[in-house]
Design an enzyme around this catalytic site. Structure first.
Site, PDB file in Angstrom:
ATOM      1  N   GLN A 129       5.289   1.509  -1.635  1.00 51.00           N
ATOM      2  CA  GLN A 129       5.636   2.136  -0.351  1.00 51.00           C
ATOM      3  C   GLN A 129       7.066   1.752   0.025  1.00 51.00           C
ATOM      4  OE1 GLN A 129       2.090   1.887   2.617  1.00 51.00           O
ATOM      5  NE2 GLN A 129       1.871   0.157   1.233  1.00 51.00           N
ATOM      6  N   ASN A 130       7.653   0.849  -0.758  1.00 51.00           N
ATOM      7  CA  ASN A 130       8.951   0.310  -0.388  1.00 51.00           C
ATOM      8  C   ASN A 130      10.088   1.245  -0.756  1.00 51.00           C
ATOM      9  OD1 ASN A 130       7.543  -1.888   0.527  1.00 51.00           O
ATOM     10  ND2 ASN A 130       7.908  -3.116  -1.305  1.00 51.00           N
ATOM     11  N   HIS A 173       7.475   6.522  -0.487  1.00 46.28           N
ATOM     12  CA  HIS A 173       8.229   6.743   0.752  1.00 46.28           C
ATOM     13  C   HIS A 173       9.718   6.905   0.513  1.00 46.28           C
ATOM     14  CE1 HIS A 173       4.733   4.619   3.018  1.00 46.28           C
ATOM     15  NE2 HIS A 173       4.447   5.846   2.641  1.00 46.28           N
ATOM     16  N   CYS A 217      28.077  16.033   4.614  1.00 41.99           N
ATOM     17  CA  CYS A 217      27.792  16.700   3.340  1.00 41.99           C
ATOM     18  C   CYS A 217      29.031  17.475   2.882  1.00 41.99           C
ATOM     19  CB  CYS A 217      26.622  17.661   3.550  1.00 41.99           C
ATOM     20  SG  CYS A 217      26.338  18.813   2.199  1.00 41.99           S
ATOM     21  N   THR A 262       0.756  -5.379   1.645  1.00 45.56           N
ATOM     22  CA  THR A 262       0.729  -4.219   2.535  1.00 45.56           C
ATOM     23  C   THR A 262      -0.343  -4.413   3.594  1.00 45.56           C
ATOM     24  OG1 THR A 262       0.486  -1.808   2.690  1.00 45.56           O
ATOM     25  CG2 THR A 262      -0.820  -2.922   0.985  1.00 45.56           C
ATOM     26  N   ASN A 270      -2.166 -11.297  -0.050  1.00 44.35           N
ATOM     27  CA  ASN A 270      -1.547 -11.211   1.265  1.00 44.35           C
ATOM     28  C   ASN A 270      -1.772 -12.541   1.978  1.00 44.35           C
ATOM     29  OD1 ASN A 270      -0.952 -10.435   3.992  1.00 44.35           O
ATOM     30  ND2 ASN A 270      -1.334  -8.305   3.383  1.00 44.35           N
ATOM     31  N   PRO A 271      -0.749 -13.080   2.663  1.00 39.32           N
ATOM     32  CA  PRO A 271      -1.001 -14.344   3.404  1.00 39.32           C
ATOM     33  C   PRO A 271      -2.002 -14.152   4.538  1.00 39.32           C
ATOM     34  CG  PRO A 271       1.351 -13.849   3.282  1.00 39.32           C
ATOM     35  CD  PRO A 271       0.628 -12.662   2.762  1.00 39.32           C
ATOM     36  N   GLN A 272      -2.083 -12.900   5.008  1.00 40.67           N
ATOM     37  CA  GLN A 272      -3.065 -12.588   6.061  1.00 40.67           C
ATOM     38  C   GLN A 272      -4.367 -12.147   5.391  1.00 40.67           C
ATOM     39  OE1 GLN A 272      -2.494 -12.980   9.286  1.00 40.67           O
ATOM     40  NE2 GLN A 272      -0.395 -13.638   8.802  1.00 40.67           N
TER      41      GLN A 272
HETATM   42  P1  NAD Z   1       2.385  10.769  11.140  1.00 42.68           P
HETATM   43  O1  NAD Z   1       1.037  10.304  11.455  1.00 42.68           O
HETATM   44  O2  NAD Z   1       3.195  11.422  12.175  1.00 42.68           O
HETATM   45  O3  NAD Z   1       2.374  11.702   9.852  1.00 42.68           O
HETATM   46  C1  NAD Z   1       2.065  12.463   9.053  1.00 42.68           C
HETATM   47  C2  NAD Z   1       0.614  12.698   8.699  1.00 42.68           C
HETATM   48  O4  NAD Z   1       0.680  13.452   7.522  1.00 42.68           O
HETATM   49  C3  NAD Z   1      -0.089  11.424   8.421  1.00 42.68           C
HETATM   50  O5  NAD Z   1      -1.438  11.520   8.839  1.00 42.68           O
HETATM   51  C4  NAD Z   1      -0.015  11.347   6.939  1.00 42.68           C
HETATM   52  O6  NAD Z   1      -1.177  10.779   6.406  1.00 42.68           O
HETATM   53  C5  NAD Z   1      -0.013  12.805   6.529  1.00 42.68           C
HETATM   54  N1  NAD Z   1       0.685  13.016   5.276  1.00 42.68           N
HETATM   55  C6  NAD Z   1       1.949  12.682   5.008  1.00 42.68           C
HETATM   56  N2  NAD Z   1       2.245  13.076   3.756  1.00 42.68           N
HETATM   57  C7  NAD Z   1       1.122  13.666   3.237  1.00 42.68           C
HETATM   58  C8  NAD Z   1       0.794  14.263   1.999  1.00 42.68           C
HETATM   59  N3  NAD Z   1       1.708  14.385   1.010  1.00 42.68           N
HETATM   60  N4  NAD Z   1      -0.450  14.733   1.795  1.00 42.68           N
HETATM   61  C9  NAD Z   1      -1.346  14.639   2.785  1.00 42.68           C
HETATM   62  N5  NAD Z   1      -1.116  14.112   4.000  1.00 42.68           N
HETATM   63  C10 NAD Z   1       0.126  13.620   4.197  1.00 42.68           C
HETATM   64  O7  NAD Z   1       3.236   9.593  10.516  1.00 42.68           O
HETATM   65  P2  NAD Z   1       2.794   8.418   9.552  1.00 42.68           P
HETATM   66  O8  NAD Z   1       1.634   8.802   8.690  1.00 42.68           O
HETATM   67  O9  NAD Z   1       2.646   7.169  10.332  1.00 42.68           O
HETATM   68  O10 NAD Z   1       4.128   8.315   8.658  1.00 42.68           O
HETATM   69  C11 NAD Z   1       4.383   9.367   7.751  1.00 42.68           C
HETATM   70  C12 NAD Z   1       5.075   8.763   6.604  1.00 42.68           C
HETATM   71  O11 NAD Z   1       6.392   8.237   6.964  1.00 42.68           O
HETATM   72  C13 NAD Z   1       4.277   7.580   6.092  1.00 42.68           C
HETATM   73  O12 NAD Z   1       4.244   7.632   4.710  1.00 42.68           O
HETATM   74  C14 NAD Z   1       5.108   6.409   6.554  1.00 42.68           C
HETATM   75  O13 NAD Z   1       4.899   5.301   5.747  1.00 42.68           O
HETATM   76  C15 NAD Z   1       6.499   6.959   6.374  1.00 42.68           C
HETATM   77  N6  NAD Z   1       7.476   6.087   7.012  1.00 42.68           N
HETATM   78  C16 NAD Z   1       8.477   5.560   6.242  1.00 42.68           C
HETATM   79  C17 NAD Z   1       9.372   4.695   6.834  1.00 42.68           C
HETATM   80  C18 NAD Z   1      10.453   4.082   6.001  1.00 42.68           C
HETATM   81  O14 NAD Z   1      11.408   3.580   6.560  1.00 42.68           O
HETATM   82  N7  NAD Z   1      10.261   4.141   4.680  1.00 42.68           N
HETATM   83  C19 NAD Z   1       9.286   4.367   8.172  1.00 42.68           C
HETATM   84  C20 NAD Z   1       8.244   4.922   8.891  1.00 42.68           C
HETATM   85  C21 NAD Z   1       7.331   5.770   8.309  1.00 42.68           C
HETATM   86  N1  APR Z   2       3.411 -11.905   0.100  1.00 41.46           N
HETATM   87  C1  APR Z   2       2.448 -10.960   0.262  1.00 41.46           C
HETATM   88  N2  APR Z   2       2.262 -10.284   1.414  1.00 41.46           N
HETATM   89  C2  APR Z   2       3.072 -10.601   2.440  1.00 41.46           C
HETATM   90  C3  APR Z   2       4.093 -11.566   2.361  1.00 41.46           C
HETATM   91  C4  APR Z   2       4.243 -12.229   1.114  1.00 41.46           C
HETATM   92  N3  APR Z   2       5.190 -13.170   0.925  1.00 41.46           N
HETATM   93  N4  APR Z   2       4.729 -11.637   3.552  1.00 41.46           N
HETATM   94  C5  APR Z   2       4.120 -10.737   4.351  1.00 41.46           C
HETATM   95  N5  APR Z   2       3.116 -10.133   3.697  1.00 41.46           N
HETATM   96  C6  APR Z   2       2.191  -9.095   4.167  1.00 41.46           C
HETATM   97  C7  APR Z   2       1.929  -9.097   5.661  1.00 41.46           C
HETATM   98  O1  APR Z   2       0.835  -9.948   5.948  1.00 41.46           O
HETATM   99  C8  APR Z   2       1.569  -7.632   5.889  1.00 41.46           C
HETATM  100  O2  APR Z   2       0.174  -7.428   5.679  1.00 41.46           O
HETATM  101  O3  APR Z   2       2.837  -7.878   3.917  1.00 41.46           O
HETATM  102  C9  APR Z   2       2.329  -6.895   4.797  1.00 41.46           C
HETATM  103  C10 APR Z   2       3.512  -6.111   5.350  1.00 41.46           C
HETATM  104  O4  APR Z   2       2.936  -5.047   6.089  1.00 41.46           O
HETATM  105  P1  APR Z   2       3.901  -3.985   6.774  1.00 41.46           P
HETATM  106  O5  APR Z   2       5.021  -4.691   7.406  1.00 41.46           O
HETATM  107  O6  APR Z   2       3.018  -3.061   7.573  1.00 41.46           O
HETATM  108  O7  APR Z   2       4.499  -3.179   5.536  1.00 41.46           O
HETATM  109  P2  APR Z   2       3.783  -2.011   4.746  1.00 41.46           P
HETATM  110  O8  APR Z   2       2.316  -2.231   4.644  1.00 41.46           O
HETATM  111  O9  APR Z   2       4.564  -1.838   3.506  1.00 41.46           O
HETATM  112  O10 APR Z   2       4.063  -0.732   5.694  1.00 41.46           O
HETATM  113  C11 APR Z   2       3.636   0.554   5.145  1.00 41.46           C
HETATM  114  O11 APR Z   2       4.673   1.767   6.969  1.00 41.46           O
HETATM  115  O12 APR Z   2       6.455   1.794   8.417  1.00 41.46           O
HETATM  116  C12 APR Z   2       5.912   2.380   7.297  1.00 41.46           C
HETATM  117  O13 APR Z   2       6.950   3.471   5.504  1.00 41.46           O
HETATM  118  C13 APR Z   2       6.798   2.219   6.114  1.00 41.46           C
HETATM  119  O14 APR Z   2       6.276   1.783   3.824  1.00 41.46           O
HETATM  120  C14 APR Z   2       6.036   1.337   5.159  1.00 41.46           C
HETATM  121  C15 APR Z   2       4.627   1.617   5.570  1.00 41.46           C
HETATM  122 ZN    ZN Z   3      24.577  19.994   3.225  1.00 36.75          ZN
END
Ligand code: NAD
Ligand code: APR
Ligand code: ZN
Length: 257
Positions: free
Chosen positions: A101-102, A119, A155, A196, A221-223
């Site tokens: 997801q990173n 993502h 752009c 995650t 996960n630490p949690q």
């Molecule tokens: P949201 O609830 O507004 O969004 C979209 C909905 O569409 C969600 O229910 C999601 O499950 C669904 N969806 C998205 N792509 C889909 C697919 N290909 N097929 C089926 N369903 C799909 O917003 P959200 O779910 O909280 O966030 C949407 C996306 O944006 C998530 O993947 C989130 O991790 C991502 N995001 C990325 C960052 C970043 O910096 N990388 C930051 C925030 C959110």
């Molecule tokens: N090792 C393993 N896990 C860890 C560590 C570590 N050293 N430090 C923190 N964590 C765990 C935390 O306990 C938490 O459960 O990593 C998790 C981080 O969770 P989030 O901050 O929610 O990150 P993530 O799960 O990747 O978020 C999902 O949400 O905002 C959107 O698109 C964004 O990709 C992101 C998505």
């Molecule tokens: Zn353009």
């Protein structure tokens, strides 16, 4: 056998391993996660203010500045033992699918290949209007102060503002990546879910799909997370500690092919 021994044995015998990672796998590289109580990015920023197309339309310099701040953090970071252990795993199991997801490139810099980014990536900016990929990002940007506004580049084709290449809230995930990740989850015999919080869909479905398809699922996960099935485990600890330990127990003395 305790959980660590059970999981090490499952890893040693795995035929198709899926590793599914979130922000926590990069935490020990100094990159803030999203929801961690102390360092979580969302503590200091409102997602609606930053990680949406609407926010970018409203204030492109604020959103672009935040992502440039995050990008410099990634450029300054190094892969940690968790990333390195995951790259090493690919040399021991017959088949490994890495899904993240990173938006950083630390898996790739640790040696992992064919990383499935659900993502997007901080390193693939594109035009907000015509979607043309933008190749003009400095690879040694001056670190902007957190929250500093920076006007996005324009752009060269249509003059539109350049946006980060990440999936924002409300946007669809790249369908091919998502389908590839779902298929791997349903076909694997072991899935490690590393760092995650499992609260964002559709990515959060991946461990559930693996469990329903009969795989063993291990959360690192630490949690401690709430687990349901008999084939589900939670190894409580930092990924940078747990993964090398798992690798050593599963493959100690194994030949490196
Ligand atoms: P949201 O609830 O507004 O969004 C979209 C909905 O569409 C969600 O229910 C999601 O499950 C669904 N969806 C998205 N792509 C889909 C697919 N290909 N097929 C089926 N369903 C799909 O917003 P959200 O779910 O909280 O966030 C949407 C996306 O944006 C998530 O993947 C989130 O991790 C991502 N995001 C990325 C960052 C970043 O910096 N990388 C930051 C925030 C959110
Ligand atoms: N090792 C393993 N896990 C860890 C560590 C570590 N050293 N430090 C923190 N964590 C765990 C935390 O306990 C938490 O459960 O990593 C998790 C981080 O969770 P989030 O901050 O929610 O990150 P993530 O799960 O990747 O978020 C999902 O949400 O905002 C959107 O698109 C964004 O990709 C992101 C998505
Ligand atoms: Zn353009």
């Amino acid at each position: 056998m305790n959980d660590l021994q059970i999981v090490a044995e499952a890893l040693r015998c795995a035929r198709h391993l899926v590793v599914f990672t979130g922000a926590g796998v990069s935490a020990e590289s100094g990159i803030p996660t999203f929801r961690d109580a102390l360092s979580g990015l969302w503590q200091r920023f409102d997602p609606g203010e930053l990680a949406t197309a609407e926010a970018f339309r409203r204030d492109p310099a604020l959103v672009w500045g935040w992502y440039e701040w995050r990008r410099t953090k990634v450029l300054q970071a190094q892969p940690n033992p968790a990333h390195l252990a995951i790259a090493e795993l690919a040399r021991h199991v017959p088949q490994l699918t890495l899904v993240t997801q990173n938006v950083d490139d630390l898996h790739e810099r640790a040696g992992s290949t064919e990383v499935i980014h659900l993502h997007g990536s901080l390193h693939q900016p594109r035009c907000f209007d015509c979607q043309r990929p933008f190749a003009g990002l400095a690879d040694d940007p001056q670190e902007p102060a957190e929250g500093r506004r920076i006007e996005p580049p324009r752009c060269p084709r249509c003059g539109g503002p350049v946006r980060p290449g990440v999936v924002w809230f409300g946007e669809m995930l790249p369908e091919p990546a998502l389908q590839q990740a779902f298929a791997a989850a349903e076909a694997c015999d072991l899935l490690l879910s590393v760092g995650t919080s499992g609260v964002v869909y559709p990515a959060a479905q991946i461990p559930q799909l693996a469990l329903q398809a009969g795989a063993r699922v291990v959360h690192i996960n630490p949690q401690p997370l709430v687990i349901q099935g008999v084939r589900e485990h939670c190894l409580v600890g930092a990924a940078g500690m747990v993964l090398p330990e798992l690798l050593a127990r599963a493959f100690a003395g194994a030949s490196r092919d």
